[in-house]
Design a protein around this motif. Sequence first.
Motif, PDB file in Angstrom:
ATOM      1  N   THR A  44      -2.588  -3.114  10.790  1.00 23.58           N
ATOM      2  CA  THR A  44      -3.904  -2.479  10.775  1.00 23.58           C
ATOM      3  C   THR A  44      -3.969  -1.362  11.805  1.00 23.58           C
ATOM      4  OG1 THR A  44      -5.025  -4.483  10.003  1.00 23.58           O
ATOM      5  CG2 THR A  44      -6.366  -2.854  11.186  1.00 23.58           C
ATOM      6  N   ALA A  45      -4.311  -0.175  11.333  1.00 25.78           N
ATOM      7  CA  ALA A  45      -4.335   0.996  12.211  1.00 25.78           C
ATOM      8  C   ALA A  45      -4.848   2.196  11.417  1.00 25.78           C
ATOM      9  CB  ALA A  45      -2.935   1.295  12.741  1.00 25.78           C
ATOM     10  N   VAL A  46      -5.067   3.273  12.133  1.00 24.16           N
ATOM     11  CA  VAL A  46      -5.271   4.562  11.491  1.00 24.16           C
ATOM     12  C   VAL A  46      -3.901   5.215  11.372  1.00 24.16           C
ATOM     13  CG1 VAL A  46      -6.371   6.816  11.611  1.00 24.16           C
ATOM     14  CG2 VAL A  46      -7.604   4.782  12.410  1.00 24.16           C
ATOM     15  N   TYR A  47      -3.563   5.636  10.186  1.00 27.88           N
ATOM     16  CA  TYR A  47      -2.264   6.236   9.913  1.00 27.88           C
ATOM     17  C   TYR A  47      -2.421   7.753   9.811  1.00 27.88           C
ATOM     18  CZ  TYR A  47      -0.163   1.684   9.190  1.00 27.88           C
ATOM     19  OH  TYR A  47       0.334   0.408   9.389  1.00 27.88           O
ATOM     20  N   TYR A  48      -1.535   8.447  10.514  1.00 33.70           N
ATOM     21  CA  TYR A  48      -1.590   9.900  10.577  1.00 33.70           C
ATOM     22  C   TYR A  48      -0.314  10.504  10.000  1.00 33.70           C
ATOM     23  CZ  TYR A  48      -5.344   9.177  13.972  1.00 33.70           C
ATOM     24  OH  TYR A  48      -6.507   8.784  14.600  1.00 33.70           O
ATOM     25  N   CYS A  49      -0.492  11.510   9.192  1.00 31.40           N
ATOM     26  CA  CYS A  49       0.613  12.304   8.684  1.00 31.40           C
ATOM     27  C   CYS A  49       0.834  13.490   9.616  1.00 31.40           C
ATOM     28  CB  CYS A  49       0.256  12.783   7.282  1.00 31.40           C
ATOM     29  SG  CYS A  49       1.439  13.889   6.510  1.00 31.40           S
ATOM     30  N   SER A  50       2.083  13.874   9.810  1.00 31.28           N
ATOM     31  CA  SER A  50       2.363  15.038  10.642  1.00 31.28           C
ATOM     32  C   SER A  50       3.454  15.886  10.005  1.00 31.28           C
ATOM     33  CB  SER A  50       2.779  14.627  12.051  1.00 31.28           C
ATOM     34  OG  SER A  50       4.037  13.996  12.048  1.00 31.28           O
ATOM     35  N   ALA A  51       3.472  17.150  10.397  1.00 31.38           N
ATOM     36  CA  ALA A  51       4.461  18.091   9.882  1.00 31.38           C
ATOM     37  C   ALA A  51       4.908  19.009  10.993  1.00 31.38           C
ATOM     38  CB  ALA A  51       3.855  18.908   8.741  1.00 31.38           C
ATOM     39  N   ALA A  71       6.293  13.189   8.936  1.00 29.12           N
ATOM     40  CA  ALA A  71       6.296  11.870   9.564  1.00 29.12           C
ATOM     41  C   ALA A  71       4.960  11.170   9.383  1.00 29.12           C
ATOM     42  CB  ALA A  71       6.622  11.988  11.051  1.00 29.12           C
ATOM     43  N   TRP A  72       5.008   9.884   9.543  1.00 28.36           N
ATOM     44  CA  TRP A  72       3.814   9.047   9.628  1.00 28.36           C
ATOM     45  C   TRP A  72       3.811   8.361  10.993  1.00 28.36           C
ATOM     46  CZ3 TRP A  72      -0.067   8.983   6.118  1.00 28.36           C
ATOM     47  CH2 TRP A  72       0.205   9.479   4.840  1.00 28.36           C
ATOM     48  N   HIS A  73       2.664   8.415  11.627  1.00 29.96           N
ATOM     49  CA  HIS A  73       2.423   7.665  12.847  1.00 29.96           C
ATOM     50  C   HIS A  73       1.212   6.776  12.601  1.00 29.96           C
ATOM     51  CE1 HIS A  73       4.833  10.987  14.418  1.00 29.96           C
ATOM     52  NE2 HIS A  73       5.009  10.308  15.531  1.00 29.96           N
ATOM     53  N   ARG A  74       0.989   5.846  13.515  1.00 31.16           N
ATOM     54  CA  ARG A  74      -0.219   5.032  13.405  1.00 31.16           C
ATOM     55  C   ARG A  74      -0.749   4.712  14.799  1.00 31.16           C
ATOM     56  NH1 ARG A  74       2.335  -0.713  11.218  1.00 31.16           N
ATOM     57  NH2 ARG A  74       3.248  -1.413  13.205  1.00 31.16           N
ATOM     58  N   VAL A 132       5.870   5.570  12.772  1.00 27.62           N
ATOM     59  CA  VAL A 132       6.118   4.647  11.674  1.00 27.62           C
ATOM     60  C   VAL A 132       7.395   5.062  10.944  1.00 27.62           C
ATOM     61  CG1 VAL A 132       5.254   3.688   9.512  1.00 27.62           C
ATOM     62  CG2 VAL A 132       3.658   4.164  11.404  1.00 27.62           C
ATOM     63  N   ALA A 133       7.461   6.317  10.537  1.00 28.92           N
ATOM     64  CA  ALA A 133       8.634   6.790   9.801  1.00 28.92           C
ATOM     65  C   ALA A 133       8.681   8.309   9.813  1.00 28.92           C
ATOM     66  CB  ALA A 133       8.607   6.283   8.362  1.00 28.92           C
ATOM     67  N   VAL A 134       9.892   8.823   9.722  1.00 28.42           N
ATOM     68  CA  VAL A 134      10.140  10.256   9.663  1.00 28.42           C
ATOM     69  C   VAL A 134      11.055  10.541   8.483  1.00 28.42           C
ATOM     70  CG1 VAL A 134      11.159  12.241  10.831  1.00 28.42           C
ATOM     71  CG2 VAL A 134       9.982  10.493  12.169  1.00 28.42           C
ATOM     72  N   ILE A 135      10.814  11.655   7.815  1.00 25.70           N
ATOM     73  CA  ILE A 135      11.765  12.170   6.828  1.00 25.70           C
ATOM     74  C   ILE A 135      11.954  13.645   7.132  1.00 25.70           C
ATOM     75  CG2 ILE A 135       9.933  12.549   5.087  1.00 25.70           C
ATOM     76  CD1 ILE A 135      12.159  11.812   2.976  1.00 25.70           C
ATOM     77  N   THR A 136      13.184  14.026   7.389  1.00 28.78           N
ATOM     78  CA  THR A 136      13.474  15.402   7.781  1.00 28.78           C
ATOM     79  C   THR A 136      13.535  16.317   6.563  1.00 28.78           C
ATOM     80  OG1 THR A 136      15.857  15.201   7.604  1.00 28.78           O
ATOM     81  CG2 THR A 136      14.836  14.483   9.682  1.00 28.78           C
ATOM     82  N   ARG A 137      13.733  17.593   6.844  1.00 35.35           N
ATOM     83  CA  ARG A 137      13.824  18.572   5.743  1.00 35.35           C
ATOM     84  C   ARG A 137      15.065  18.313   4.888  1.00 35.35           C
ATOM     85  NH1 ARG A 137      15.063  21.331  10.450  1.00 35.35           N
ATOM     86  NH2 ARG A 137      17.107  22.328  10.482  1.00 35.35           N
ATOM     87  N   SER A 138      16.035  17.619   5.459  1.00 33.48           N
ATOM     88  CA  SER A 138      17.230  17.260   4.688  1.00 33.48           C
ATOM     89  C   SER A 138      17.132  15.854   4.104  1.00 33.48           C
ATOM     90  CB  SER A 138      18.479  17.369   5.573  1.00 33.48           C
ATOM     91  OG  SER A 138      18.369  16.498   6.672  1.00 33.48           O
ATOM     92  N   SER A 139      15.934  15.269   4.212  1.00 35.29           N
ATOM     93  CA  SER A 139      15.630  13.937   3.667  1.00 35.29           C
ATOM     94  C   SER A 139      16.305  12.795   4.402  1.00 35.29           C
ATOM     95  CB  SER A 139      15.921  13.857   2.164  1.00 35.29           C
ATOM     96  OG  SER A 139      15.031  14.695   1.456  1.00 35.29           O
ATOM     97  N   LEU A 141       0.861  -1.174   0.000  1.00 35.61           N
ATOM     98  CA  LEU A 141       0.000   0.000   0.000  1.00 35.61           C
ATOM     99  C   LEU A 141       0.905   1.234   0.000  1.00 35.61           C
ATOM    100  CD1 LEU A 141      -3.114  -0.044   0.083  1.00 35.61           C
ATOM    101  CD2 LEU A 141      -2.963   0.514   2.505  1.00 35.61           C
ATOM    102  N   ARG A 142       0.455   2.266  -0.659  1.00 39.96           N
ATOM    103  CA  ARG A 142       1.198   3.524  -0.668  1.00 39.96           C
ATOM    104  C   ARG A 142       0.283   4.636  -0.164  1.00 39.96           C
ATOM    105  NH1 ARG A 142       2.994   7.591  -5.381  1.00 39.96           N
ATOM    106  NH2 ARG A 142       5.055   8.217  -4.628  1.00 39.96           N
ATOM    107  N   LEU A 143       0.684   5.222   0.934  1.00 43.71           N
ATOM    108  CA  LEU A 143      -0.052   6.350   1.490  1.00 43.71           C
ATOM    109  C   LEU A 143       0.573   7.650   1.014  1.00 43.71           C
ATOM    110  CD1 LEU A 143      -0.560   5.185   5.190  1.00 43.71           C
ATOM    111  CD2 LEU A 143      -1.980   4.726   3.195  1.00 43.71           C
ATOM    112  N   SER A 144      -0.283   8.635   0.812  1.00 41.17           N
ATOM    113  CA  SER A 144       0.171   9.958   0.411  1.00 41.17           C
ATOM    114  C   SER A 144      -0.370  10.998   1.385  1.00 41.17           C
ATOM    115  CB  SER A 144      -0.328  10.295  -1.004  1.00 41.17           C
ATOM    116  OG  SER A 144       0.138   9.368  -1.952  1.00 41.17           O
ATOM    117  N   CYS A 145       0.378  12.057   1.538  1.00 41.42           N
ATOM    118  CA  CYS A 145      -0.045  13.162   2.389  1.00 41.42           C
ATOM    119  C   CYS A 145       0.397  14.454   1.714  1.00 41.42           C
ATOM    120  CB  CYS A 145       0.580  13.031   3.761  1.00 41.42           C
ATOM    121  SG  CYS A 145       0.351  14.466   4.843  1.00 41.42           S
TER     122      CYS A 145
END
Length: 120
Positions: free
Chosen positions: A92-99, A37-40, A50-57, A18-22
């Motif tokens: 299985t979860a609700v996935y949340y995008c954050s900034a 970031a993505w949390h769940r 779940v995962a983080v990507i910083t401004r410097s990638s 699955l590919r989630l987009s935000c």
Amino acid sequence: QVQLVESGGGLVQTGGSLRLSCTASVSIMRFPLYDMAWHRQAPGKQRELVAVITRSSATKYGDSVRGRTNISRDNVKKSVYLQMNSLKPEDTAVYYCSAVNRLDSGETYWGQGIQVTVSS
């Protein structure tokens, strides 16, 4: 105020992908300043990273998804993506995008969340 809109969730079988987009409602000039970031959160459990990507990638992954997940960003599209492979029922979860812009107020913005269900 930053609005985040997630998409791409749904029902998938065990072992599937699955590919989630935000997408963020900030200017194309400001989006690169945000750590994304993505949390769940699964029923009855605490929200987890779940995962983080910083401004410097630079990227970081939670232990439960490392090796099965890839986070990426497209600063032109003001979007962050979460590619999840080899999905398990425990994903299985609700996935949340954050900034968060750590160069500014440091306030964290959250999306509404999107359901991912992995059937066994």
